[in-house]
Design an enzyme around this catalytic site. Structure first.
Site, PDB file in Angstrom:
ATOM      1  CE  LYS A   1      76.262  40.200  67.359  1.00 34.14           C
ATOM      2  NZ  LYS A   1      76.097  38.819  67.402  1.00 34.14           N
TER       3      LYS A   1
ATOM      4  NE  ARG B   1      82.651  33.969  66.431  1.00 36.94           N
ATOM      5  CZ  ARG B   1      81.682  34.510  66.002  1.00 36.94           C
ATOM      6  NH1 ARG B   1      81.495  35.333  65.145  1.00 36.94           N
ATOM      7  NH2 ARG B   1      80.650  34.174  67.111  1.00 36.94           N
TER       8      ARG B   1
ATOM      9  CE1 TYR C   1      87.305  65.398  45.404  1.00 33.68           C
ATOM     10  CE2 TYR C   1      85.603  64.211  46.566  1.00 33.68           C
ATOM     11  CZ  TYR C   1      86.279  65.274  46.516  1.00 33.68           C
ATOM     12  OH  TYR C   1      86.458  66.131  47.277  1.00 33.68           O
TER      13      TYR C   1
ATOM     14  CG  MET D   1      84.085  63.045  54.400  1.00 37.15           C
ATOM     15  SD  MET D   1      85.147  63.962  55.221  1.00 37.15           S
ATOM     16  CE  MET D   1      86.933  63.142  54.355  1.00 37.15           C
TER      17      MET D   1
HETATM   18  C1  LIG Z   1      74.976  38.034  66.986  1.00 35.12           C
HETATM   19  C2  LIG Z   1      74.647  36.598  67.582  1.00 35.12           C
HETATM   20  C3  LIG Z   1      73.453  35.998  67.355  1.00 35.12           C
HETATM   21  C4  LIG Z   1      72.419  36.607  66.669  1.00 35.12           C
HETATM   22  O1  LIG Z   1      72.614  35.998  65.265  1.00 35.12           O
HETATM   23  P1  LIG Z   1      71.556  36.567  63.954  1.00 35.12           P
HETATM   24  O2  LIG Z   1      72.015  35.878  62.975  1.00 35.12           O
HETATM   25  O3  LIG Z   1      71.467  38.253  64.001  1.00 35.12           O
HETATM   26  O4  LIG Z   1      70.221  36.121  64.438  1.00 35.12           O
HETATM   27  C5  LIG Z   1      73.455  34.828  68.168  1.00 35.12           C
HETATM   28  N1  LIG Z   1      74.524  34.017  68.760  1.00 35.12           N
HETATM   29  C6  LIG Z   1      75.583  34.747  68.753  1.00 35.12           C
HETATM   30  C7  LIG Z   1      76.607  34.223  69.528  1.00 35.12           C
HETATM   31  C8  LIG Z   1      75.779  35.906  68.213  1.00 35.12           C
HETATM   32  O5  LIG Z   1      77.127  36.410  68.184  1.00 35.12           O
END
Ligand SMILES: *Cc1c(COP(=O)(O)O)cnc(C)c1O
Length: 363
Positions: free
Chosen positions: A15, A122, A254, A302
């Protein structure tokens, strides 16, 4: 390869553009290594993965959010996480519409993954929803539950073992009830930390994310050895634009937050918070120049950051400063950068990965 040896049925999580590493190159490399199923976040990410192209199973962890998402799920054969009754209702409609398009070809089914909340609080159905779910799904012949999932909240914390095991027990109970209701599916619970520390919770599939990219979820804890051997895939560097002296008592950048305690040589590096090198690294971060650590001095700007290179006299304009990685003993680990930054390696990868990328050993 290391992960494959301990996670028997991995569903790599790619993802957010593969945690900033790039959806297409990462998915191609992992598919070559044998991955036949991936997990992405949004439905649009799933569509992008289909177009890489990738012909295997694609899970969308966020599931359908818009009306369009349901159409894409059907059209591209995506397996979404489903976690609300509203989604169930929309899904039933989408299945009917799809059925209509396919002239009553009743063999085609929409695959879904049911998501349960076992402690993360969640997203997800709860154990109490099981009877209603069994009932509803019984009236949805064109929807097939391929997977039942939940997510661990504390798997990376050795002191929170009890909570992990409680989540595991709840998950197991939910899966048992669903199976008693006549459903067949794969049970998938663990993330990277869960894979490394809880073999008893591996069930039928595992979802490794951060470990794929070489970050040890147990870094700095008493379980650090469980994640040893993971090699970070990402390195980040920026060129040094100029070098000059900073006399004792002079301030830099800065807000005059740094005053030279002695005569110093400083290098100005072409990266800053606009490149996602966080401003919170001001007077805290370190870079690597010619294999040696150079501290960030003054505020991160920046597009510019100053570092102290007094002890690295061979440095010249045009040399690269490693923000992450580099060679030798002093190379910058993602976990260290995350600590200076005040965050976790996930955020470091996602943000720094948004910069222009080059790939090595990727096809
Ligand atoms: C991102 C995610 C993972 C992977 O988790 P890691 O800690 O990066 O291994 C697994 N399951 C779900 C639902 C996630 O959102």
């Amino acid at each position: 390869m290391f992960l494959k040896s301990i996670a028997p049925d991995p569903i790599p999580v790619i993802k957010a553009d593969a945690y900033g590493h790039g959806l297409a190159p990462v998915s191609r490399t992992l598919a070559r290594a044998g991955a036949s199923c991936f997990a992405v976040g949004t439905v649009d990410e799933a569509v992008a993965l289909r177009q890489v192209p990738f012909g295997g199973e694609i899970i969308s962890l966020l599931g359908p959010v818009t009306k369009e998402d349901y159409k894409k799920i059907v059209l591209y054969g995506i397996t979404p996480f489903i976690y609300t009754w509203e989604q169930m209702a929309c899904l039933a409609k989408a299945a009917e519409a799809a059925e209509y398009i396919k002239n009553n070809n009743s063999n085609r089914q929409i695959s879904i993954a049911l998501k349960f909340d076992t402690g993360m609080a969640r997203l997800g159905f709860t154990e109490d929803d099981v009877p209603k779910l069994i009932h509803k799904l019984g009236s949805m012949p064109h929807v097939r539950v391929k997977m039942v999932c939940s997510h661990l909240a504390t798997a990376d914390d050795p002191e929170a073992r009890e909570f992990v095991l409680t989540q595991g027990k709840k998950f197991d109970a939910i899966c048992l009830s669903l199976r008693k209701g006549g459903m067949t599916f794969a049970r998938v619970l663990v993330n990277s930390a869960g894979i490394l520390a809880y073999p008893e919770l591996h069930f039928d599939g595992q979802r490794p994310g951060i470990s794929l990219y070489g970050s040890n979820p147990f870094w700095g804890t008493r379980w650090e050895a469980k994640g040893q051997g993971l090699l970070p895939a990402m390195e980040v560097m920026a060129p040094i634009l100029s070098i000059h002296e900073l006399a004792r008592g002079q301030t830099i950048s800065y807000g005059q937050t740094f005053t030279a305690p002695r005569d110093m040589q400083v290098a100005i590096v072409a990266c800053g918070y606009a490149d996602n090198y966080s401003r919170s690294l001001s007077n805290k971060g370190w870079m690597l120049v010619h294999g040696k650590r150079a501290p960030v001095i003054g505020r991160v700007c920046m597009q510019l950051t100053a570092i102290d290179i007094t002890h690295i006299p061979q440095t010249r304009p045009g040399d690269q400063a490693y923000v992450l990685g580099g060679q030798g003993k002093e190379r910058i680990l993602p976990e260290e950068l995350a600590r200076w930054w005040g965050t976790i390696t996930y955020e470091v990868f996602c943000l720094l990965g948004q910069n222009p990328r080059e790939y090595e050993n990727v096809h």
